[in-house]
Write a protein that holds these residues in place. Structure first.
Motif, mmCIF file in Angstrom:
data_model
loop_
_atom_site.group_PDB
_atom_site.id
_atom_site.type_symbol
_atom_site.label_atom_id
_atom_site.label_comp_id
_atom_site.label_asym_id
_atom_site.label_seq_id
_atom_site.Cartn_x
_atom_site.Cartn_y
_atom_site.Cartn_z
ATOM 1 N N VAL A 140 5.718 -27.108 60.811
ATOM 2 C CA VAL A 140 5.899 -25.909 59.987
ATOM 3 C C VAL A 140 4.751 -25.782 58.966
ATOM 4 O O VAL A 140 4.492 -26.708 58.210
ATOM 5 N N ASP B 206 5.831 -17.625 60.546
ATOM 6 C CA ASP B 206 6.748 -17.052 59.546
ATOM 7 C C ASP B 206 7.227 -18.098 58.545
ATOM 8 O O ASP B 206 8.169 -17.853 57.800
ATOM 9 N N PHE B 207 6.613 -19.272 58.547
ATOM 10 C CA PHE B 207 6.940 -20.343 57.609
ATOM 11 C C PHE B 207 8.320 -20.947 57.851
ATOM 12 O O PHE B 207 8.739 -21.823 57.122
ATOM 13 N N SER B 208 9.049 -20.441 58.810
ATOM 14 C CA SER B 208 10.348 -21.087 59.061
ATOM 15 C C SER B 208 10.487 -21.502 60.516
ATOM 16 O O SER B 208 11.581 -21.702 61.011
ATOM 17 N N SER B 209 9.344 -21.630 61.200
ATOM 18 C CA SER B 209 9.345 -22.262 62.511
ATOM 19 C C SER B 209 7.979 -22.919 62.673
ATOM 20 O O SER B 209 7.081 -22.712 61.855
ATOM 21 N N GLN C 155 2.282 -12.337 59.452
ATOM 22 C CA GLN C 155 1.783 -11.353 58.512
ATOM 23 C C GLN C 155 1.192 -12.015 57.280
ATOM 24 O O GLN C 155 0.360 -11.446 56.610
ATOM 25 N N TRP C 156 1.664 -13.204 57.009
ATOM 26 C CA TRP C 156 1.309 -13.799 55.720
ATOM 27 C C TRP C 156 0.748 -15.200 55.847
ATOM 28 O O TRP C 156 0.261 -15.734 54.870
ATOM 29 N N PHE D 213 -3.553 -19.254 42.202
ATOM 30 C CA PHE D 213 -3.355 -18.057 43.026
ATOM 31 C C PHE D 213 -4.472 -17.028 42.826
ATOM 32 O O PHE D 213 -4.230 -15.847 42.624
#
Lengths: 612, 346
Positions: free
Chosen positions: B337, B313-316, B292-293, B184
């Motif tokens: 995804v 959004d990491f969930s679609s 955003q991310w 990271f």
């Protein structure tokens, strides 16, 4: 398609219910009961409360999640049987349902949630579920609704033992023992329970639920002592010690386990002087978990928090038909964990509650609460409710409130990523309820609306570090119906309960339904008692859920229906011994609450219940 | 399942069923040879559910999502991190499932799996029939990170090389592998392993905040949050260093193609010559994203095209965009995804 299937399931039930006029006294969901948490009884004007009694809760597996799945409108997202189970109540998130143990908020200091599979219901005398806001009385997280775990102590009730032993598929053991004894001025209740399972059921795709075993031990004690006229001392203590291996989706995955130990202790002194009733409480909550990333290693990550609560409830009855109550609470929490340096926080709150019986038919209440802390900016919370008994068979209920969910230890202090500038999530919400009560039938119809702002969401940020933000705004609205009916049917007694909920929960930025919130959920219970025989049928319909935030229906989890059936025979002179057998998932439905997390097919158990 | 097959058999005859049976049908018609040979794969990390692979033809005309699930009655595991090729096979690394799935690179039919002795595998480099796979192991410490050496014939882990420091990206050059020791964006060393002996032979020190690296023509290019360094692999010495200006720094991804370094920063792509003495000023691509991310979650430059992945959004489902090196958008394509990588099956 979805709507139709619910319609077909529900309507026969409702029609069946409406057609009945029998000989028995009606019972209903709003029946008043003695609770240690008297605020639930006194300050729920305009809201609906479901109480689940012991015989109904015993039909389910002992975890709180299993009991509520079949007996409440709450939807559970369960990561496989016995694994992490998080609620969505009225379309809200897992940290927006508060769980109260004898009136004390026990949501985790770390993630704000309760894992409903870590609570063994054996030592709880009564489970109640109240829909809608409750932060004025119960504090953080009471947005979707509240779940109440109450103990009761009675005087002059002699000596009672109860032993309940259940054994079934996957080497599952559920053993509970309870002792109650009381005299004129004292009362004691002790209970112990153990639940364990290999939990190695097979999946519809042929794989087996690997590494899914768990156990938990619960021990509860309650003591009451009337030491002077109008003066009571009460003490409740609860210990739960559990270990779960988290199940794998694929055999190559890392085997992990989770241990948790929670103790809750509450000491109360209730005193009545002229028109005042003062209840002073001291509570100590100890929350402890350890997560082992590798089951064969001693390494673990952990969280430990200790919460001390001092509280005084002062009630004044001096005015006619008017009840005034103040609640002053100081909550001090000291917590630390992996990724969280030791941090303490202190929250002082003051609440004032008023209830007025204006006429025989009209009652209203109002309450305010304000918290004082350095950790976040706390809004003024309020709650107002009214009910009007238009006719003997019809009551109109109204309730509006502002509630919140405060940032948790993880949200504020997690390193890296914790965000000390977070605001609480706040809600503004209202509901309108209609209650119909006929001789042996009751129906509650509630519509609700909740506007939640500043929802906290963890998102990956710069350098892959996840950070919580006050990000989302969600509106949820829907309908709940609760109905109950009892009738003499032939030689026996037939009882039917049915719950249906419609929930729309929309992210205001995208206009999309939240993932893992089904539009439809229905449960029903049917019991038939004939002489020494008793048969129970439980039914659950769980609507389709989205798993993708863009509501791409290709990835939806299908709706499912689950049926359980049990039969029992009571023996002994006073029918106080009972033997029974159950079949769960009678029709072997292949179902999941979470992607790839299959639940078990048809399974069985037998039980013995002795009261002496 | 059996019953359904039986009914289908009665209704449509046997030809329909060939596709859904792997072992008991002797006359499986050969799938179109090289169905996936003329294009690239997009690796979609996945979230709660298993990750997926999208195939896109070189002319960007043919797009097929979830090709592994469609070809095999199986999935690739959770959190797909990276992919690599060797001979006729492609290898897909799932860090959530400790799994490397081996498929035929042209048909995507499963060939085998590496399913033991990996703990949170991340990236791999291949040399001499062996894959060097970095493993994060426990999340709470980087002291136990290791490189697993996988025999690509037997699909067994034959050696484990402990790093005593963080493992992430790994690259191969002339029989040596280079392990980026950062997690990271924190870290400042690169471990060098001689694959002939599986021994750590050197640790190259670079600037703090190491985020990415690439190798071209025996030079290792190292991107850190504030600098761009060039390491001569024949000596292991840092031969040049470019410190970015205060105005433009914090680059996160790097790809070096034919002497040009392409760098990403937030939602923009910059380029510069590898020997440049000053950092880039103007982006060649700036794309708009609601994410955003998850901006620029995947990034690759190949054959004069720039590929970027957006994770939304990491969930679609996310999307990718393809640009030419001048920064003109050629195509936007919906994928799975969290698209995090591009792999070219040329």
């Amino acid at each position: 398609m979805m709507k139709n299937s619910v319609f077909y399931i529900l309507f026969p039930l409702l029609l069946l219910s409406l057609s009945g006029y029998g000989q028995l006294d009606s019972i209903n969901y709003l029946e008043e009961v003695f609770l240690t948490d008297d605020k639930l009884k006194d300050f729920s004007t305009g809201q609906s409360v479901i109480t689940i009694n012991d015989s109904v809760s015993k039909l389910s597996r002992p975890s709180l999640g299993a009991v509520l799945q079949f007996n409440s409108p709450i939807y559970f997202k369960e990561n496989g049987l016995g694994m992490v189970s998080s609620p969505s109540f009225r379309g809200t998130t897992a940290s927006q349902t508060a769980v109260l143990w004898n009136g004390i908020n026990i949501n985790s200091q770390f993630n704000g949630q309760v894992d409903f599979n870590t609570i063994n219901t054996a030592g709880i005398d009564q489970i109640a579920v109240r829909g809608g806001g409750g932060s004025v009385i119960y504090g953080t997280g009471a947005i979707g609704g509240t779940v109440h775990l109450n103990n009761r102590l009675s005087f002059n009730n002699g000596f009672e033992h109860e032993l309940f032993i259940q054994y079934g598929s996957y080497n599952t053991v559920d053993a509970r023992y309870n002792l109650e004894t009381s005299g004129e001025i004292w009362s004691l209740s002790i209970s112990g329970a153990r639940n364990s399972s290999d939990n190695d059921y097979s999946y519809p795709n042929g794989r087996e639920n690997l590494n899914g075993g768990f156990y938990n031990n619960a021990f509860d004690i309650g003591v009451a002592y009337k030491f002077r006229p109008r003066n009571y001392l009460r003490f409740f203590s609860s210990f739960i010690d559990g270990e779960r291996h988290f199940s794998l989706i694929r055999p190559s995955e890392s085997r992990t386990k989770y241990r948790d130990f929670n103790s809750r202790n509450l000491f109360e002194w209730e005193s009545r002087i002229s028109d005042f009733k003062s209840t002073s409480k001291l509570a100590f909550l100890d929350e402890n978990y350890r997560y082992y990333e590798n089951i064969n290693s001693e390494r673990f990550s952990f969280g430990e928090s200790e919460t001390f609560i001092a509280r005084n409830d002062l009630e004044y009855f001096g005015f006619r038909n008017l009840q005034l109550t103040s609640v002053l609470t100081n909550t001090y929490t000291d917590g630390e964990g992996s990724g969280i340096e030791g941090n303490s926080r202190n929250i002082f709150s003051a609440a004032i509650l008023m209830k007025h019986e204006l006429t025989e038919k009209v009652t209203y209440e109002a309450g305010f609460r304000k918290e004082f802390t350095e950790n976040y900016e706390s809004p003024v919370l309020f709650s107002t409710g009214a009910k009007y008994d238009f006719f003997s068979f019809y009551t109109l209920r109204l309730n509006a409130s502002r509630n919140f969910r405060i940032p948790t230890y993880n949200d504020l202090y997690w390193n890296p990523g914790g965000n000390p500038l977070l605001k609480p999530e706040t809600s503004l919400q209202g509901e309108i309820g209609n209650n119909f009560k006929l001789k042996n039938f009751s129906l509650g119809l509630t519509t609700f609306y909740i506007d939640i702002d500043d929802m906290i969401r963890w998102l990956p940020g710069d350098g892959g570090v996840w950070r919580p933000q006050n990000e989302d705004e969600v509106h949820t609205y829907g309908l709940e119906t609760l109905s109950e009916w009892r009738k003499q049917a032939g030689p026996g007694i037939l009882g039917v309960t049915a719950i249906y909920s419609y929930t729309a929960s929309k992210n205001q930025k995208t206009g999309k339904q939240l993932i893992y919130v089904p539009y439809h959920k229905a449960t029903a219970g049917l019991s038939y008692t004939y002489r020494r025989w008793n048969f129970d049928y439980q039914f659950l319909y769980n609507g389709e859920v989205y798993t993708r935030s863009d509501n791409n229906s290709k990835y939806n989890l299908n709706a499912f229906t689950i049926s359980n059936f049990s039969g029992a025979y009571a023996f002994g002179k006073d029918k106080n011994y009972r033997m029974g057998a159950r079949v769960r998932n009678l029709f072997d439905e292949a179902y999941r609450n979470v992607e790839d997390r299959w639940m078990p097919g048809t399974n069985f158990n037998i039980y013995l219940n002795l009261n002496y | 399942m059996k019953l359904r097959r039986f009914i289908l058999l009665l209704m449509f005859g046997s030809f329909l069923l060939n596709s859904c049976s792997e072992e008991d049908d002797p006359i499986i018609p050969e799938p179109e040879t090289g169905a996936y040979s003329e294009g690239l794969f997009v690796l979609n990390e996945g979230a709660q559910a298993a990750g997926t692979v999208t195939y896109i033809s070189n002319d960007l005309e043919v797009v097929e999502n979830e090709i592994y699930q469609a070809t095999n009655d199986d999935d690739l595991g959770t959190f797909l991190q990276s992919m690599f090729f060797n001979d006729d096979n492609a290898y897909i690394i799932s860090n959530g499932s400790n799994l490397i799935t081996v498929v035929d690179r042209n048909t995507f039919e499963v060939v085998g799996k590496v399913d033991s002795d990996l703990v949170v595998p991340y990236y791999a480099a291949v040399t001499g029939g062996k894959a060097y796979v970095t493993n994060i192991n426990s999340f709470d410490t980087s002291a136990d990170d290791f490189v697993a050496v996988v025999d690509l014939e037997t699909l067994e882990v034959t050696h484990t090389i402990n790093l005593n420091t963080a493992a992430s990206n790994i690259l191969e050059d002339d029989g040596f592998v280079y392990v980026q020791n950062s997690s990271f964006g924190t870290g400042n060393t690169i471990t060098v392993i001689n694959t002939a002996t599986n021994a750590i032979v050197e640790t190259i020190e670079v600037n703090d905040g190491l985020t990415d690296m690439d190798i071209e023509n025996a030079y290792l290019y190292v991107l850190s949050s504030g600098s761009f360094e060039t390491v001569d692999l024949t000596t292991g010495e840092v031969v040049s260093e470019l410190i970015f200006s205060d105005e433009i720094q914090g680059f996160s991804k790097l790809d070096v193609e034919e002497g040009t370094a392409y760098l990403t920063l937030d939602n923009a792509v910059y380029s510069m010559q590898v020997g440049a003495t000053e950092g880039p000023v103007e982006p060649i691509i700036e794309y708009s994203s609601n994410s955003q991310w998850g901006k620029m979650y995947g990034f690759e430059v190949e054959n004069d095209r720039i590929y970027i992945g957006d994770a939304g959004d990491f969930s679609s489902n996310g999307f990718i965009q393809v640009y030419n090196v001048s920064g003109d958008l050629l195509e936007q394509i919906a994928v799975g995804v969290a698209p995090n990588g591009f792999y070219f099956n040329k």
